[in-house]
Design an enzyme around this catalytic site. Sequence first.
Site, mmCIF file in Angstrom:
data_model
loop_
_atom_site.group_PDB
_atom_site.id
_atom_site.type_symbol
_atom_site.label_atom_id
_atom_site.label_comp_id
_atom_site.label_asym_id
_atom_site.label_seq_id
_atom_site.Cartn_x
_atom_site.Cartn_y
_atom_site.Cartn_z
ATOM 1 N N HIS A 160 0.810 -1.220 0.000
ATOM 2 C CA HIS A 160 0.000 0.000 0.000
ATOM 3 C C HIS A 160 0.849 1.279 0.000
ATOM 4 O O HIS A 160 0.285 2.365 -0.076
ATOM 5 C CB HIS A 160 -0.944 0.002 1.199
ATOM 6 C CG HIS A 160 -2.031 -1.025 1.098
ATOM 7 N ND1 HIS A 160 -3.280 -0.752 0.598
ATOM 8 C CD2 HIS A 160 -2.039 -2.340 1.417
ATOM 9 C CE1 HIS A 160 -4.025 -1.845 0.619
ATOM 10 N NE2 HIS A 160 -3.301 -2.822 1.117
ATOM 11 N N ASP A 369 3.609 9.330 -1.978
ATOM 12 C CA ASP A 369 2.452 8.593 -1.503
ATOM 13 C C ASP A 369 2.183 7.444 -2.457
ATOM 14 O O ASP A 369 2.304 7.606 -3.681
ATOM 15 C CB ASP A 369 1.213 9.495 -1.425
ATOM 16 C CG ASP A 369 0.375 9.224 -0.187
ATOM 17 O OD1 ASP A 369 0.438 8.100 0.325
ATOM 18 O OD2 ASP A 369 -0.332 10.147 0.261
#
Length: 469
Positions: A160, A369
């Site tokens: 993730h 991110d």
Amino acid sequence: MARKTPGRLIVVSNRVALPHQTAAGGLASALRAALAENGGLWFGWSGKVSAAETGAELHQASDHGIDYATVDFSRADHDAFYAGFSNGALWPLLHYRPDLVDYQRSHLDGYLRVNRTFAERLRPLIGPDDTIWVHDYHLIPLAAMLRKLGVKNRIGFFLHTPLPAAGLLIALPNHHELLETLASYDLIGVHTHRDLRALEDYFLHEAGAVMRLGGRMRMPGGREFRAGAFPISIDTEHIAGIAQKAVGLKEIVQLRESTRGIALIIGVDRLDYSKGLPHRFQGYARLLERDPELHRHVTFMQIAPPSRGAVLEYRAIRRELERSAGHINGKYAAPDWVPIRYINKSFPHRLLAGYYRSARVGLVTPLRDGMNLVAKEYVACQDPEDPGVLVLSRFAGVALELGDALLVNPADTEEVADALEQALHMPLTERRRRWKAMMRVLRHNDITHWRTSFLEALRAPGKPAPDQP
């Protein structure tokens, strides 16, 4: 526990969204939906620290056809596995901050020990036809440990976070010992092609793997595995519906009253050094410095719930942001206007959806991110007749999908200020055009598409991993 059925899905993650937990987000809902399709098990940490050894007791529960199995951590294992290696070494490395890596061999030992305990407690719960889906950097070596215990099931892994280039990954001491265990998975999923190239580069040039037909990689020992890009997303229509209903909530009405005649810029992030919040504040301050006519006509609301408060770097960034917000407000505020509303607490999702819909600009500028679902939620929450504008870091994985946002380098304060100025003055026709283009992407690549595409690839032996945008 609920009855085992052939071909169950077993989800393994550091934290488990247990039944009746109200804080569960979109990912938890998506995984529960996958587990509910034909019965499943969710295994992981209970969130509790115990005086006993890690995994001494297995806590079991069932709800709506889904089994839950969790273990407590000992204090020593929590400190070494979670606070130490996972968040002190892997998190900064995966977010391109090798300068913040705190590597200690004892932390790595604790990390491996907890993964071994997970494997030992999970092994008796696995049926011969079950498919196993492991999540995130806390559990990189889990498949290798399950294989040592004789597990031959299909095992997938999804990361993730971002995945940096091999030149950064090799900065981690003993990187071979850890990262090469990823080859024990049948399918590795990452968010973007950038991450996928980094993964392939590491295995081809550092681990001695060779690329086979269909995108399979073959290790020197003969083990083959696949990797693919599977950009995670949101429940687009559900979130859009929440935002529409939120308009009448008391808190949303109060916010709109307090910003009447003022354009609202919003940022929502965990308090984390990867989110680029100090740079964001500087970019906004530069906008106010350059354009005095915007004074009293714009305000920036940054919501930043604290996280990992015991870690020194997180306490430091909180102090820095408090000083920065105070300095900007002290320099530019007027008796009837506050330039920055800096809020250190979390809000229910229904309120956040209303806040997003009320904001003319969504400011999402992480330094790095993996994906960033706030950007997608901001777009999904907009009023189709009068949508806001997304200002987005080009270093978030979502930037590769939402090209109609205003893309910026978050470290360039002038570029951020330029984008904010452009967003605040953007004509309605252009705002609508950009919003519609981004919503088309979000409606096609929603959270259901993400989970079904990954599981279909995992359950299809020999099928190449999809080449998703």
